[in-house]
Design a protein around this motif. Sequence first.
Motif, mmCIF file in Angstrom:
data_model
loop_
_atom_site.group_PDB
_atom_site.id
_atom_site.type_symbol
_atom_site.label_atom_id
_atom_site.label_comp_id
_atom_site.label_asym_id
_atom_site.label_seq_id
_atom_site.Cartn_x
_atom_site.Cartn_y
_atom_site.Cartn_z
ATOM 1 N N ALA A 138 -81.772 -53.340 -0.011
ATOM 2 C CA ALA A 138 -80.322 -53.514 0.008
ATOM 3 C C ALA A 138 -79.865 -54.439 -1.110
ATOM 4 N N ALA A 139 -80.687 -55.412 -1.455
ATOM 5 C CA ALA A 139 -80.307 -56.374 -2.494
ATOM 6 C C ALA A 139 -80.154 -55.709 -3.852
ATOM 7 N N GLU A 140 -80.907 -54.666 -4.118
ATOM 8 C CA GLU A 140 -80.873 -54.050 -5.437
ATOM 9 C C GLU A 140 -79.481 -53.548 -5.797
ATOM 10 N N VAL A 141 -78.782 -52.955 -4.846
ATOM 11 C CA VAL A 141 -77.440 -52.429 -5.113
ATOM 12 C C VAL A 141 -76.474 -53.571 -5.447
ATOM 13 N N LEU A 142 -76.612 -54.692 -4.756
ATOM 14 C CA LEU A 142 -75.755 -55.837 -5.018
ATOM 15 C C LEU A 142 -76.079 -56.465 -6.371
#
Length: 276
Positions: free
Chosen positions: A246-250
Amino acid sequence: MTAKVALVTGATQGLGLALVEGLAARMSTEDTVYLTGRDAGRVAQAVEALPAGGARVRGEVLDVAGPHEAGRLAERLAERHGGVDIVFGNAVMRVGPEDDPREIVGAYAEVNNFGTTRLLRAFAPLLRDGGRFLVVASSFGTLNHLAPALHGRFDGLSSLDEVDKQVAVWRDAVADGSARGGDWPGFVNIPSKIGQVAAVRALAGERREADLARDILLAAVCPGMMNTPTSAMWWDVRDAPSPAQAAEVLLDLVFRPVDPAQYGGLVRDGEVLPWR
């Protein structure tokens, strides 16, 4: 070139820790990422456990529920670095299905909402050209999750003080039990997330023109459902992405050019969710 400085709140576990690791991997060895949390031991342990390489990771104790802690840390970082380049507001008090909203709402709002506005007040003025300030919220933070009779409480607010005032009204109604007989939803996460997004929108209204001229992005972000112990108390998240995924998109929002359409909005998977 000036070394860059990043700050992540609520960073000793889960998404916050993944954001620190991702920032450190994408930034240079001249840069610094501050991993913050309210417990000094957990902060030190989290820093020690991170893999080597990339930007330097430093731990700092920050309890966003403290009235003055964000401001004091901002002053220290301004003295050390002159400004900041990336801020992720990720500190959150978690709530489970068995928690009584009347008992926890005070502390809950103090961290999730007033903690967010304290962070915005303290660190937005320190953003350097090209900066990014992202508040981690959720898709619950849109008005369609709130009864129409309550939309006016959060729509069109023009200052962080106004946002804090409306959050306090909701908090007090939950605490004294009057929210149960009114239009407020029983799930405290909904008004809280709407308050976070409203805070971003209010500050963005003041800063938009100047920020976009300086290539600065201020936005709320939705990481989507994640496979975490807290989410598992509410939903079946066995097939949901990990915090690291999930962190990658942010992180992409940090390192890509600013899209003016995203400024001041709630962004999920690169798309701005409608406020109304």
